[in-house]
Design an enzyme around this catalytic site. Structure first.
Site, PDB file in Angstrom:
ATOM      1  N   HIS A 154       0.811  -1.218   0.000  1.00 57.43           N
ATOM      2  CA  HIS A 154       0.000   0.000   0.000  1.00 57.43           C
ATOM      3  C   HIS A 154       0.842   1.266   0.000  1.00 57.43           C
ATOM      4  CE1 HIS A 154      -4.034  -1.850   0.699  1.00 57.43           C
ATOM      5  NE2 HIS A 154      -3.255  -2.849   1.092  1.00 57.43           N
ATOM      6  N   ASP A 362       3.757   9.394  -1.192  1.00 58.05           N
ATOM      7  CA  ASP A 362       2.582   8.658  -0.737  1.00 58.05           C
ATOM      8  C   ASP A 362       2.303   7.510  -1.690  1.00 58.05           C
ATOM      9  OD1 ASP A 362       0.490   8.167   1.006  1.00 58.05           O
ATOM     10  OD2 ASP A 362      -0.267  10.212   0.932  1.00 58.05           O
TER      11      ASP A 362
END
Length: 474
Positions: A154, A362
């Site tokens: 992730h 991110d």
């Protein structure tokens, strides 16, 4: 396909009627459709590790266990969040490696695998999630598990130089190559992994999607995670008196709101963001008294020193901006250091002209997608997005900025503040279409179909790199 078995650091609260976050939304739907099993840490820290706890929620079973204080300190706070998290977010300067961290990280994965293995059936398909559980497939293989096992990361997968600086990176690589499918968020992550394999392994790179090692074929792909668009849009449309009163107040005073909502984390670039907003007020003084910046920073890993440091820095920066620019009836920055309920956050997004989402790095950033989903089609806001967020590969109609360049961000704020309605509407239509098409359910279907070999995805690696430019007609 038999059951879907999910392994992650934490499990969700399945008693909730609706779930938040792309991972939980996508996974719960898949688990419910296949009488699934979800294993993870139950959040408890105890010297006495009791027998794993099984609970049934409709047709989903959870299998949970606690951590000892030592495991929490060395596996979770240690190797996971003081080594892997900073390194994968390109902050090698914050990495705190100790041999005992890595040893405990391996032993917790071993214990989780030993707990799960007796529960497995021959036709189960196993889906392992995120950086806490990289060794899980290797531990299960050692116990004779021949099931299909997929892994999804992730967070970002870093460049070759950064990953090779992680202690025991060769071991992490060998663990990853025990999976049948390795999933990443972005094309860039896939490319970084390929470059690393070419330089630091004897893997045979068959194609962008296939690698062969020790007689095994491993599939690799990018699967950008999404959100439950319909649910978030509905939440944003529910009346909230306090948000509505504030919106009316701003309209009467000819003001607009810029909003950011993040975990309090050094990867989010929050100090850079406040500095950019200050630069915006300096460069464009006509907005003094008219632009209001709301920064919501929910607490995160407060027992890691780096997080306390950034909290103090943010408070000082926000105070300095308000001290310089505030008037008796206007404060340029509202800084909130606590969690805000989604029922409040969604209408706040809808009432904000600008969504300022500028992490330094991110994996995806679902807040950017939530901001898009929350907007009013007739009068949408504008998303300003860091080029280092995974979402930037998909959301090219946002104003893409370099978060390290405060002048670039300040100029993007001014561009958003003056953007004509027609352009805002066109950008929003394109963004919403993509966010809706690639939602949380799409993500889990694409991943599981690839793990099961149901689909070939030869073009997907280039899917988000060829968006058409914005053209406005009058």
């Amino acid at each position: 396909m038999g059951r879907l078995v999910v392994v992650s650091n934490r499990t969700a609260n399945l008693t909730k009627k609706s779930q938040a976050g792309g991972l939980t939304v996508g996974i719960v739907d898949a688990l419910k459709s296949q009488d699934g099993l979800w294993m993870g840490w139950d959040g408890r820290i105890s010297e006495d590790i009791s027998a794993p706890k099984q609970e049934k929620y409709d047709n989903v079973t959870t299998l949970t266990t606690s951590l000892t204080p030592e495991e929490h300190e060395k596996y979770y706070l240690g190797f996971s969040n003081k080594v892997l998290w900073p390194a994968f977010h390109y902050r090698l300067d914050l990495m705190d490696y100790r041999t005992e961290f890595a040893d405990c990280y391996a032993s917790v994965n071993e214990r989780f695998a030993a707990t799960l293995a007796p529960q497995l059936k021959q036709d189960d398909v196993i889906w392992v999630h995120d950086y806490h559980m990289i060794p899980m497939a290797a531990k299960l293989r050692q116990k004779g598990c021949g099931n299909k096992i997929g892994f999804f990361l992730h967070i970002p997968f870093p460049s070759i130089d950064v990953f090779s600086a992680v202690p025991r990176h060769e071991w992490l690589r060998s663990c990853l190559l025990q999976y049948d499918l390795i999933g990443f968020q972005t094309v860039n992550d896939v490319q970084n992994f390929h470059r690393y394999l070419k330089e630091h392994s004897d893997a045979d790179i068959i194609s962008p999607e296939l690698v062969r090692v020790d007689g095994r074929t491993i599939h690799i792909g990018h699967f950008p995670i999404g959100i439950d668009v319909k649910q978030f849009a509905q939440t944003s449309s529910k009346p909230d008196d306090t948000v509505e009163l504030e919106r009316i107040r701003r309209k009467m005073l000819k003001r607009f709101q810029i909003i950011s909502a993040d975990r309090l984390d050094y990867s989010k670039g929050l100090p850079h963001r406040i500095k950019a907003f200050r630069k915006f007020l300096d460069l464009y003084p006509e907005y003094q008294g008219h632009a209001e910046y709301l920064q919501i920073a929910s607490p995160s890993r407060e027992d890691v020193t780096a997080y306390g440091d950034i909290k103090s820095e943010l408070e000082q920066l926000a105070g300095a901006v308000n001290g310089k620019f505030a008037d008796f009836n206007w404060a340029p920055i509202q800084y909130i250091n606590r969690s805000i309920a989604r029922s409040k956050l969604a209408p706040l997004f809808k009432s904000s002209l600008i969504g300022l989402i500028t992490p330094l790095r991110d994996g995806m950033n679902l807040v950017a997608k939530e901001y898009v989903a929350a907007q009013d089609d007739a009068d949408p806001g504008i998303l300003i997005l860091s080029k280092f967020a995974g979402a930037a590969e998909e959301l090219s109609e946002a104003l893409i900025v370099n978060p390290y360049d405060i002048n670039d961000v300040a100029q993007a704020i001014q561009k958003a503040a003056t953007m004509p309605l027609a352009e805002r509407q066109l950008r929003h239509r394109k963004l919403l279409k993509r966010v809706t098409e690639h939602d949380a359910q799409w993500w889990q279907r694409e991943y599981l179909d690839a793990l099961l070999g149901k689909t070939e995805r030869p073009q997907l690696i280039h899917q988000f790199t060829k968006h058409s430019p914005i053209h406005l007609t009058t």
